[in-house]
Design an enzyme around this catalytic site. Structure first.
Site, PDB file in Angstrom:
ATOM      1  N   HIS A  22       0.815  -1.223   0.000  1.00 59.11           N
ATOM      2  CA  HIS A  22       0.000   0.000   0.000  1.00 59.11           C
ATOM      3  C   HIS A  22       0.844   1.266   0.000  1.00 59.11           C
ATOM      4  O   HIS A  22       0.303   2.363  -0.153  1.00 59.11           O
ATOM      5  CB  HIS A  22      -0.925   0.026   1.215  1.00 59.11           C
ATOM      6  CG  HIS A  22      -1.999  -1.016   1.168  1.00 59.11           C
ATOM      7  ND1 HIS A  22      -2.913  -1.097   0.147  1.00 59.11           N
ATOM      8  CD2 HIS A  22      -2.292  -2.034   2.012  1.00 59.11           C
ATOM      9  CE1 HIS A  22      -3.736  -2.118   0.363  1.00 59.11           C
ATOM     10  NE2 HIS A  22      -3.378  -2.712   1.480  1.00 59.11           N
ATOM     11  N   ARG A  43       7.083  -5.379   3.331  1.00 56.47           N
ATOM     12  CA  ARG A  43       5.824  -6.039   2.965  1.00 56.47           C
ATOM     13  C   ARG A  43       5.735  -6.030   1.454  1.00 56.47           C
ATOM     14  O   ARG A  43       5.828  -4.984   0.812  1.00 56.47           O
ATOM     15  CB  ARG A  43       4.614  -5.325   3.566  1.00 56.47           C
ATOM     16  CG  ARG A  43       3.315  -5.978   3.045  1.00 56.47           C
ATOM     17  CD  ARG A  43       2.093  -5.611   3.844  1.00 56.47           C
ATOM     18  NE  ARG A  43       1.669  -4.239   3.639  1.00 56.47           N
ATOM     19  CZ  ARG A  43       0.544  -3.730   4.148  1.00 56.47           C
ATOM     20  NH1 ARG A  43      -0.253  -4.493   4.897  1.00 56.47           N
ATOM     21  NH2 ARG A  43       0.229  -2.469   3.939  1.00 56.47           N
ATOM     22  N   GLU A  88      -5.661 -11.750   7.524  1.00 55.30           N
ATOM     23  CA  GLU A  88      -6.514 -10.556   7.492  1.00 55.30           C
ATOM     24  C   GLU A  88      -7.839 -10.796   6.769  1.00 55.30           C
ATOM     25  O   GLU A  88      -8.506  -9.839   6.361  1.00 55.30           O
ATOM     26  CB  GLU A  88      -5.764  -9.353   6.904  1.00 55.30           C
ATOM     27  CG  GLU A  88      -4.988  -9.621   5.626  1.00 55.30           C
ATOM     28  CD  GLU A  88      -4.143  -8.435   5.172  1.00 55.30           C
ATOM     29  OE1 GLU A  88      -4.209  -7.353   5.761  1.00 55.30           O
ATOM     30  OE2 GLU A  88      -3.412  -8.603   4.178  1.00 55.30           O
ATOM     31  N   ASP A 132      -8.126  -4.820   7.390  1.00 57.97           N
ATOM     32  CA  ASP A 132      -8.779  -5.801   6.510  1.00 57.97           C
ATOM     33  C   ASP A 132      -9.542  -6.834   7.325  1.00 57.97           C
ATOM     34  O   ASP A 132     -10.638  -7.254   6.933  1.00 57.97           O
ATOM     35  CB  ASP A 132      -7.740  -6.479   5.613  1.00 57.97           C
ATOM     36  CG  ASP A 132      -7.377  -5.589   4.432  1.00 57.97           C
ATOM     37  OD1 ASP A 132      -8.290  -5.005   3.824  1.00 57.97           O
ATOM     38  OD2 ASP A 132      -6.180  -5.461   4.141  1.00 57.97           O
TER      39      ASP A 132
HETATM   40  C1  3PY Z   1      -4.421  -4.037   7.635  1.00 53.81           C
HETATM   41  O1  3PY Z   1      -4.683  -3.543   8.725  1.00 53.81           O
HETATM   42  O2  3PY Z   1      -5.242  -4.611   6.907  1.00 53.81           O
HETATM   43  C2  3PY Z   1      -3.064  -3.956   7.143  1.00 53.81           C
HETATM   44  O3  3PY Z   1      -2.758  -4.559   6.130  1.00 53.81           O
HETATM   45  C3  3PY Z   1      -2.104  -3.109   7.907  1.00 53.81           C
HETATM   46  O4  3PY Z   1      -1.182  -2.526   7.052  1.00 53.81           O
HETATM   47 MG    MG Z   2      -4.318  -5.321   4.988  1.00 51.09          MG
END
Ligand code: 3PY
Ligand code: MG
Length: 275
Positions: free
Chosen positions: A56, A81, A160, A186
């Site tokens: 991101h 990441r 997530e 997420d």
């Molecule tokens: C999330 O909180 O979904 C993340 O990927 C944090 O960067």
């Molecule tokens: Mg995320």
């Protein structure tokens, strides 16, 4: 090479992997701005580790490679990441200096196995040999790097989604996977069926605690993205050991607004923030 194990005893651990496996909490700054000097500033201001975000954030291979060199200069552990489904980038970044790779949206044992394959050398995985940049940053010979690369280069799978939580025990059982990293934003979207972005909500926190407990039971490391210092404290109590706290974009935004407010207060007016 040794199997993954959390909370093994290492006297005065120096590497990121040894610190996390010894149960030592590590805070990582989160760099989205593709400027190596920003990563270095995190390191120089005291962050023990810095994560460069290619999912991101604005980082790409070049800025991440340069960012790792800046982190080596600043004395912080180097984490990245990768983008979704981009295991080739995980291998390349390991060669460029990553001590830990975080892969987003890992939903199954198969996803986790493919990720591990890219990060670990045989017999655990199929990482291809040529770590010539990382050995410069580590001040190691290639032979010395080879001896411990699989133990010391961490592969953390992001949990997530609901699918991921449901498959968690299968994911944690993948040989060579060192642990999981929770994305609470997420996760909250998934838990509420897309109704609520609630990374710091109660239900999200409950599931995060469950993930940390299951990781610990499997002898693996758990990390999490934290929004707020209170969440760092909560995460440590839940058993997480790698806590992301503080993104460069947010820090700059807050600092810029605070500076303008000081001017506003001194002069009686000022430009409105644009968003
Ligand atoms: C999330 O909180 O979904 C993340 O990927 C944090 O960067
Ligand atoms: Mg995320």
């Amino acid at each position: 090479m040794a199997a993954n194990q959390e909370e093994t005893t290492v006297t005065d651990p120096k590497t990121l992997a040894d610190k996390l496996r010894s149960g030592q909490p590590v805070i990582t700054g989160w760099s989205m701005l593709a400027a190596p000097i920003v990563a270095e500033l995190f390191a120089r201001s005291g962050y023990e580790a810095v994560t460069l975000d290619l999912q991101h954030g604005m980082h790409d291979f070049k800025s991440a490679s340069d960012g790792f060199a800046a982190l080596a200069l600043g004395g912080a552990h180097r984490i990245a990441r990768i983008p979704v489904d981009d295991n080739a980038t995980a291998s390349r970044l390991a060669d460029m200096g990553a001590e830990c790779l975080i892969a987003p949206m890992i939903n199954s044992r198969t996803d986790a196995e493919a990720f591990v394959k890219a990060v670990k050398y045989p017999p655990v995985g199929e990482r291809s040999w040529a770590p010539f940049r990382v050995v410069m940053l580590n001040q190691q010979t290639p032979d010395a790097y080879w001896e411990t690369a699989n133990e010391q280069t961490l592969a953390l799978a992001m949990v997530e989604t609901r699918t991921s939580v449901d498959a968690l025990d299968d994911i944690l059982a993948v040989p060579g996977l060192d642990g999981v990293f929770v994305g609470p934003s997420d996760l909250s979207l998934a838990l509420s069926n897309g109704e609520k972005l609630d990374p710091n909500g109660e239900e999200t926190a409950r599931v995060c605690g469950e993930i940390a407990a299951r990781a610990k039971a499997a002898g693996k490391i758990a990390g999490i993205f934290c929004i707020g210092a209170a969440k760092v404290e909560e995460a440590i109590a839940q058993g997480f050991r790698l806590m992301a706290h503080g993104t460069d974009m947010m820090m700059f935004d807050e600092a810029a607004r605070a500076h303008l407010q000081e001017v506003d207060a001194a002069t009686g007016s000022g430009p409105a923030a644009s968003y």
